[in-house]
Scaffold this motif. Sequence first.
Motif, short mmCIF file in Angstrom:
data_model
loop_
_atom_site.label_atom_id
_atom_site.label_comp_id
_atom_site.label_asym_id
_atom_site.label_seq_id
_atom_site.Cartn_x
_atom_site.Cartn_y
_atom_site.Cartn_z
N ASN A 587 -7.25 -6.19 -3.66
CA ASN A 587 -7.44 -5.18 -2.45
C ASN A 587 -7.10 -6.26 -1.31
O ASN A 587 -6.72 -5.65 -0.46
N ASN A 588 -7.01 -7.54 -1.25
CA ASN A 588 -6.92 -8.24 -0.31
C ASN A 588 -5.33 -8.39 -0.30
O ASN A 588 -4.77 -8.51 0.77
N TYR A 589 -4.74 -8.62 -1.45
CA TYR A 589 -2.87 -8.43 -1.17
C TYR A 589 -2.50 -7.02 -0.36
O TYR A 589 -1.59 -6.72 0.42
N HIS A 590 -3.06 -5.70 -0.93
CA HIS A 590 -2.57 -4.34 -0.76
C HIS A 590 -3.01 -4.48 1.03
O HIS A 590 -2.13 -3.47 1.94
N LYS A 591 -3.75 -4.71 1.02
CA LYS A 591 -4.59 -5.07 2.57
C LYS A 591 -3.71 -5.16 3.52
O LYS A 591 -2.73 -4.77 4.54
N ARG A 592 -2.77 -6.92 2.83
CA ARG A 592 -1.85 -7.57 4.01
C ARG A 592 -0.22 -6.57 4.22
O ARG A 592 0.22 -6.77 5.34
N VAL A 593 -0.29 -6.24 3.03
CA VAL A 593 1.02 -5.43 2.60
C VAL A 593 0.96 -4.15 3.84
O VAL A 593 1.97 -3.97 4.60
N TYR A 594 -0.24 -3.23 3.46
CA TYR A 594 -0.55 -2.29 4.38
C TYR A 594 -0.03 -3.02 6.46
O TYR A 594 0.67 -1.83 7.09
N GLU A 595 -1.10 -3.95 6.14
CA GLU A 595 -1.17 -4.79 7.66
C GLU A 595 0.47 -4.69 7.83
O GLU A 595 0.56 -4.43 9.42
N ASN A 596 1.73 -5.72 7.01
CA ASN A 596 2.76 -5.94 8.20
C ASN A 596 3.80 -4.50 7.45
O ASN A 596 4.71 -4.50 8.06
N LEU A 597 3.58 -3.92 7.03
CA LEU A 597 4.65 -2.55 6.73
C LEU A 597 4.17 -1.03 7.93
O LEU A 597 4.91 -0.47 7.96
N SER A 598 2.92 -0.89 7.55
CA SER A 598 2.71 0.82 8.07
C SER A 598 3.13 -0.16 9.52
O SER A 598 3.73 1.50 10.36
N PRO A 599 3.17 -0.64 10.47
CA PRO A 599 3.63 -0.33 11.35
C PRO A 599 5.36 0.04 12.03
O PRO A 599 5.44 0.87 12.76
N PHE A 600 5.61 0.26 10.67
CA PHE A 600 7.58 0.51 10.58
C PHE A 600 7.42 1.75 9.86
O PHE A 600 8.82 2.07 10.09
N MET A 601 6.65 2.29 9.36
CA MET A 601 6.31 4.15 8.46
C MET A 601 5.78 4.49 9.74
O MET A 601 4.86 4.37 10.39
N SER A 602 6.08 5.79 9.27
CA SER A 602 5.16 7.04 9.91
C SER A 602 5.61 8.61 8.32
O SER A 602 6.22 7.97 7.82
N ASP A 603 4.52 9.56 9.37
CA ASP A 603 4.51 10.75 8.15
C ASP A 603 4.59 10.35 7.06
O ASP A 603 3.52 9.75 6.22
N ASP A 604 5.24 10.89 5.81
CA ASP A 604 4.91 10.78 4.63
C ASP A 604 5.33 10.21 4.37
O ASP A 604 4.32 9.56 3.05
N GLU A 605 6.09 8.89 4.65
CA GLU A 605 6.59 7.45 3.87
C GLU A 605 4.83 6.93 4.87
O GLU A 605 4.55 6.30 3.81
N LEU A 606 4.04 6.92 5.58
CA LEU A 606 3.00 6.63 5.90
C LEU A 606 1.55 6.74 4.77
O LEU A 606 1.52 5.92 4.94
N ASP A 607 2.19 8.01 4.35
CA ASP A 607 1.23 8.67 3.12
C ASP A 607 1.31 7.91 2.20
O ASP A 607 0.17 7.50 1.20
N MET A 608 2.22 7.82 1.87
CA MET A 608 2.77 6.41 0.86
C MET A 608 2.15 4.81 1.08
O MET A 608 1.67 4.89 -0.38
N LEU A 609 2.19 4.56 1.51
CA LEU A 609 1.91 2.95 1.78
C LEU A 609 0.26 3.09 1.41
O LEU A 609 -0.21 2.57 0.82
N LYS A 610 -0.18 4.42 2.04
CA LYS A 610 -2.25 3.98 2.35
C LYS A 610 -2.16 4.35 0.93
O LYS A 610 -2.99 4.09 0.70
N LYS A 611 -1.60 5.70 -0.25
CA LYS A 611 -1.94 5.87 -1.27
C LYS A 611 -1.69 4.97 -2.68
O LYS A 611 -3.00 4.40 -3.28
N TYR A 612 -0.80 3.52 -2.13
CA TYR A 612 -0.39 2.65 -3.32
C TYR A 612 -1.20 1.56 -2.48
O TYR A 612 -0.87 0.27 -3.47
#
Length: 618
Positions: A587-612
Amino acid sequence: MPRFTQPEIIRNRISQVRDIMKNDSIDVYIIMTGDYHMSEYADAYFAEREYMSGFTGSAGTLVITKDEAALFTDGRYFGQAQEQINNTGIMLMKMGVSGFPTVNEYCIHKLPYKGRIGFDGRTVPALIGIELSYMVKSCEGSIDCSFNAVERIWNDRPDFPCSKVYALDDRFTGEELSDKLKRVRQVMAAYKADAHVISSLDDICWLFNIRGDDVECNPVIMSYALITEDEAVLYTDICRFDETLADEFNANGIQIKEYGSIYEDIRHINNHKLSSGEYVNSILVDFKRINMNMYSDIPDSVRIINKENPTVLMKAKKNIVEINNLKSVHIDDGLAVTRFMFWLKDKMKHFDEAEKITEVTAAEYLDNLRSRIHDYIELSFPTISAYKENAAMMHYAATKDNCALLYPEGALLVDSGGQYYRGTTDVTRTIGLGNVSDEFKKHFTLTLKGMLHLTNARFLKGCTGFNLDILAREPLWNEGIDYRCGTGHGIGYLLNVHESPNGFRWKHNPGHNDLCVIEEGMVTSNEPGVYIDGKYGIRIENEILCVRDYENEYGTFLKFETLTYVPIDIELIDVKYLDDRDIILLNNYHKRVYENLSPFMSDDELDMLKKYTAPVSK
């Protein structure tokens, strides 16, 4: 499946070679994989072993005698090699497996009394050649370092590589050429070496802050280097250089001489006068990284100092500029791989059989995403895209004419990476396309546990990859499962994706210097896996950077910092095999993945990132 050469073609080539061997009184013929620089990956010009065996893997040696032929390769390629040499008359020798001889042991066993072993001494490491020269004495045999039957029958051989050179400036290298030369000369002085010859291409390109395109996915040029206390010579074709770079080299006291003239200069190195007025009487060489011919050319009057090239360790320990660049490029690279994962998931969710996504077209989609990154140069290796049972072959290579269709079931293993001005990437994800078995989920989860445990190691300075490898294997070993390769390899900076000397492995290979201490600045892959022949293959790979943790009365403690940020497919996890610590780490790894990638995503892509990257729990 991997590409194949028709067995009858291979049998005919071996027959032609045996005729040449008989005519030249050669009893045992050794054909190596690499080029004249002991490179792991080489240009097509040097593919003699592939030409003679049909085996396309990156590691292997073919030995031909008057009545036998044997291919030696390691555990990554056992399945692939057996398929590709089937019906050729070539036997598979499994390197590192009990009951199988080494190449040299096999050669000596097959050598008759006063027999002759032949090979192209430019392609054989001095370490192996020297050992053979001693071993043949047991039967009063001899070696011929100038025998090359393949070049006599290979009529449509590709041209010798000759790409243009380009220079890297300080914002990518973090260190000027002159400073690197100074460091090398300091090591030479410590060894009391008057001269130092370098043959390994990545060492040379790192030292001179240059890159090229002579080897696919490896940005190097065919070259040698000779360093003394006051001179540096780069042996390569001058036509590679533009006028500006040639002038810069000249200003730094670097001569550029014709590629093949290194051998003549080595033969007369004892006549080379130093600025001190003395002549060269000692030379630093690396027996693993110079060829047998070059070793043989060193005059008897010159003392040979056999030590690892100083540049091997220097380039493995990335400086702060390189590290910051790597952190930056892994965000862009991670975005590309993550977007590929989401695209593939969506295609399988809305499966249309008429669209026919294959292993190859899936790889092409990912490759295209990478190519859009602003400082992209090329792939760091051909993308491995392996579906279901094909993934059981670690280095499987699909082709347009021979590849699997993807369906919304099973899993696709994708191992890929890129070469950028900001560094080299290498990442593997196993992606669920639909239902998988409970056994698959168990093995995937155990692989994940091992990867997380190694990533989160804390260890005292002085530990080697042997000390740490067990952290990755333990979850699998507890179930009686293993994988026939190391857990990780060093990774270059805009250089070879497999870089010495750091790595993770559980077993020492005698005769090889693979006991490297893991030090700050080293970047290493972390890639445990499970490979079940005929069923599936699983691998999860991140790049990890060694950094200082803290110091106390016991010494300096080190740890790893993850560079790779790509979601791990949580749909393939069976949480019953995870303990509370595993879940926290994931969970800590995925938290860092989200923090690093989410600023470059939006809409459906961001929803997928939140899911995975959503937290998992029992």
